[in-house]
Design an enzyme around this catalytic site. Structure first.
Site, PDB file in Angstrom:
ATOM      1  N   HIS A 259       0.842  -1.209   0.000  1.00  0.00           N
ATOM      2  CA  HIS A 259       0.000   0.000   0.000  1.00  0.00           C
ATOM      3  C   HIS A 259       0.878   1.261   0.000  1.00  0.00           C
ATOM      4  CE1 HIS A 259      -3.672   2.318   1.158  1.00  0.00           C
ATOM      5  NE2 HIS A 259      -2.777   3.110   1.714  1.00  0.00           N
ATOM      6  N   GLU A 260       1.824   1.306   0.924  1.00  0.00           N
ATOM      7  CA  GLU A 260       2.667   2.507   1.026  1.00  0.00           C
ATOM      8  C   GLU A 260       3.579   2.653  -0.184  1.00  0.00           C
ATOM      9  OE1 GLU A 260       1.739   4.604   3.040  1.00  0.00           O
ATOM     10  OE2 GLU A 260       0.523   3.301   4.317  1.00  0.00           O
ATOM     11  N   HIS A 263       1.738   4.657  -2.699  1.00  0.00           N
ATOM     12  CA  HIS A 263       1.881   6.107  -2.451  1.00  0.00           C
ATOM     13  C   HIS A 263       3.273   6.603  -2.859  1.00  0.00           C
ATOM     14  CE1 HIS A 263      -1.906   6.845  -0.425  1.00  0.00           C
ATOM     15  NE2 HIS A 263      -1.691   5.917   0.502  1.00  0.00           N
ATOM     16  N   GLU A 289      -4.575   7.752  -3.119  1.00  0.00           N
ATOM     17  CA  GLU A 289      -5.134   6.492  -2.634  1.00  0.00           C
ATOM     18  C   GLU A 289      -5.430   5.541  -3.788  1.00  0.00           C
ATOM     19  OE1 GLU A 289      -5.002   6.237   0.562  1.00  0.00           O
ATOM     20  OE2 GLU A 289      -6.181   4.456   1.053  1.00  0.00           O
TER      21      GLU A 289
END
Lengths: 494, 494
Positions: A259-260, A263, A289
């Site tokens: 997820h990170e 980003h 997101e």
């Protein structure tokens, strides 16, 4: 005109550099700061915020911007975007009275602690007065920003420029009943088992680094540390992420990291020409997101990718429980009951967000008062999820956001999922052999497509326009909902 | 008057907070920054320096300071010290033309790289033109600061406010012949052996943390990391140190740590009321070095303390070589030939500094030109140390200081040793049982005395006055020289 743009660009460049420093300070605070430094750090951060506010409110900006806006046809697309971003930041800084900004900073610096204590004691009443103060200040700020317009929309602009509650609600209201129905159906079906056993945490971190690189994270321009809450921080050539480990749940570490990395890859992928300019950072929370979610879910939790991951994990940890890649895929995508948004699975996550979105809008528009918030939360949760909240720390007290004044932030989580759904459809159309690559642990096609269509453009286009340009269509909730229905009907044989 | 002081204090407080942030950024750069971030970081640092410069040059300071200086009798000692520090920083910021400051920043940001490359290639000629540029700019800066006064003295003020070359030279000229004579005598005697074997680096770090705490370093307000060059960074409640490890030389790690703990304890020990004020940081480089050196040498390399350390190291590493505590003490204090200042023993260290001091003064006053520097260095080194420099990286190219414009910094190293000598005498008089405590690994008396007499006062008194107040006498080189003669005559049975 050229002089005005040069002056503006030089000013914005220094502002961007200072904003990067402030961001690095936050990273430091969450990872390496000595615990005794907290109060001093608060003052250091406040000084940095003061500097940034003064730079954004600088009266010279009014002159430069007016001169440039007077002849828009003379602006290149990059210059026009620069003017747009600078105008937005300038107006915001000027519209909010200094007294109010200082009061918000003061109150929210205290209220986070009050919230944490109330959560630890499971006592909403202990937090309510402070939340009331924060809300009153944010309403006042929203009114100052909105002028004649909608107060909630005004707050939303801080996170998703150009968005409106009307637009979001149209999408979210279409999602809500279909999500509830799908979750209800899944809940009636047999759930796959969770992983069993324990998993060496150092080995988890080694795997997580490998997977981060597989997804395209450039370690020469970033680093991975452990922190209580995973996050991504920084832009350009210094984009750091954090993750966490649990001995019994290696997916926590792995999917937090993926997820990170979504980003971080967005920030690392922006055109180097935009470095330290208003275009040199992700354009909105929603678009951000969309990147973290498509990496984590549509790619990272796909049948194809998990078949590769299964092999990697077996190699490192031995028997995991699931007998084969298909069972592993079912375990990764296991839908489980729970109260906590950040622990929710891909399917139920958005339901958590929609609840918060509706409640926070009602709070801002005075249709709901803080005194009635806990009851409203609990009623809505039970209606949506089918079981009652057992205690405030599992309900209205679970998230930090409102305590620090982040009203308008929550909807960008689901907006990001909606955007990820749109991008995923377009990506599949562009990359017909994607599953074969994912099954071989080759993410280069997928991340390359995202880099070309979304990431490299940074703040060049407005958020919604960024997704439209990448997909060739207006954003809609339909691809996300169709994707979820297809995936979970298949998984749960519905 | 009160209004002016409140305005001044508020301004200085924010400046101090921003200076702390800039310092943290340097820490980050040396410890955790991704290597690809260097260029971006340079721009971020430059933006921070620009902010700090603008704050120090703020014309409102002139008004506030003039109002306060007009009625000095109305100022408390703390207010008077605040005014003094603010005046110094303001005058400096105003006197140096912005064009010159920017040019120095630009040239020194490049010259460090040129120096590093020249050192790697052992080629002084490759560095000389750049050094010439840096020197010319620093001469110009010195002249701007000095107005009618001495240019070298003007540069010295950045590191040791109130000091003058005349004063330093009087002390250093008295030290020089006695140091040369003592070293000459030691060189004729039998040297103890060095340690042999290898030492686990993780165990070295564990020991170094224990020793740091033993010396009073507060880990709740600091942290220890590894870096290429050991340093201490930050003030107040966030004071971090770095150290390094070598598998064959555990003293490198240990004594680097003790040295940096001296610096860090000074910053941690300052009266909390001075936090984020001009009084809230160590008052000068010389006084700072007095703390690091007395921790490292007079305490850390004492017979009493090393007898305790011997036990600690034997417990962790087994047989070290030296048979007993006395032999270990001799090994710790082994005098060895060498070219490099940072690797020099306690006895020879100052000779390295005096050489640089004389040469840099001659450079600044135009009695020596860069073209003749290498020859001057080599001649002086051979005269002082008795053997010739074998190559530039072991001679004139060994230190980074001049490449980044630090002219006037070197003498503060020996001034710090001189101050440490004075403090050591006074400490011994105040603590008659010190050796018994040190032999038991109890540093609390020693560090408590330093905290009370020196550290807690921060910037309240001028540097020289700080030492006078702690010792009750004017600083002199005599205690240091007597200490060295006594210690090394004893060690080498002269």
């Amino acid at each position: 005109m050229t002089d005005a743009f040069e002056a503006l660009a030089a000013h914005e460049r220094e502002t961007a550099a200072i904003a990067q420093v402030a961001g690095r300070l936050s990273w430091d605070q969450e990872t390496v700061m000595p615990r005794g430094a907290a109060a001093q750090r608060g003052e250091e951060m406040a000084a940095m915020e003061g500097i940034l506010h003064a730079r954004r409110a600088d009266p010279r900006l009014s002159e430069w911007l007016a001169a440039l806006e007077a002849a828009p046809e003379a602006l290149t697309p990059v210059a026009a975007a620069t003017v747009r971003h600078a105008r937005r930041a300038h107006d915001r800084a000027v519209k909010v009275p200094a007294r109010l900004a200082a009061e918000i900073a003061r109150v929210t610096s205290v209220s986070q602690g009050v919230w944490a204590e109330a959560r630890a004691k499971d006592d909403f009443a202990a937090f309510a007065p402070t939340l009331g103060q924060v809300l009153a200040l944010k309403r006042e700020e929203g009114a100052a920003l909105a002028q004649e317009g909608d107060v909630y929309d005004a707050l939303l602009q801080d996170y998703e420029p150009g968005a409106s509650a009307a637009q979001l609600s149209a999408m979210f209201d279409a999602l809500h009943p279909r999500l509830v129905a799908l979750i209800d159906a899944v809940r009636g079906a047999d759930a796959p088992p969770a992983l069993s056993g324990t998993f060496d945490e150092s080995e988890q971190m080694r795997l997580t680094r490998e997977v981060a690189k597989t997804f395209g994270y450039d370690m020469a321009r970033g680093r991975i540390d452990k922190a209580v809450h995973p996050f991504s921080s920084g832009s350009g050539n210094d984009v750091r992420i954090t993750t966490r480990t649990s001995p019994t749940d290696p997916f926590n570490c792995l999917y937090s990291t993926i997820h990170e990395v979504g980003h971080a890859s967005y920030e690392q992928g922006i055109d180097p020409n935009y470095l330290l300019t208003p275009l040199g950072a992700g354009v909105s929370m929603g678009v951000h997101e969309s990147q973290s979610r498509i990496y984590e879910n549509q790619l990272g939790r796909s049948r194809a990718f998990t078949s590769w991951l299964f092999g990697q994990m077996r190699e490192r940890f031995g028997d995991l429980g699931p007998a084969d890649a298909e069972a592993f895929y079912r375990t990764v995508n296991r839908v489980h009951a729970g109260f906590i948004r950040t622990e929710a699975d891909e399917l139920q996550y958005n339901l958590h967000v929609l609840l918060r979105y509706d409640l926070e809008r009602a709070l801002v528009t005075r249709d709901l008062e803080v005194a009635d918030l806990e009851e409203a939360w609990n009623a809505r949760f039970e209606a949506d999820f089918g079981y009652p909240v057992d205690r405030p720390s599992n309900g209205v007290l679970q998230d930090v956001h409102w305590s620090v004044g982040l009203f308008g932030y929550f909807p960008t989580y689901t907006l990001g999922n909606v955007y990820a759904g749109c991008l995923h459809d377009a990506m599949r159309a562009a990359l017909p052999d994607l599953d074969a690559a994912l099954a071989a642990g080759d993410l280069s096609g997928a991340t390359g497509w995202l880099r070309d269509t979304v990431q490299r453009h940074g703040g060049l286009r407005e958020p919604r326009e960024t997704i439209e340009a990448a997909t060739g269509a207006a954003p809609s909730e339909e691809p996300l909902m169709r994707y979820l229905e297809t995936k979970f009907r298949d998984l749960y044989a519905l």
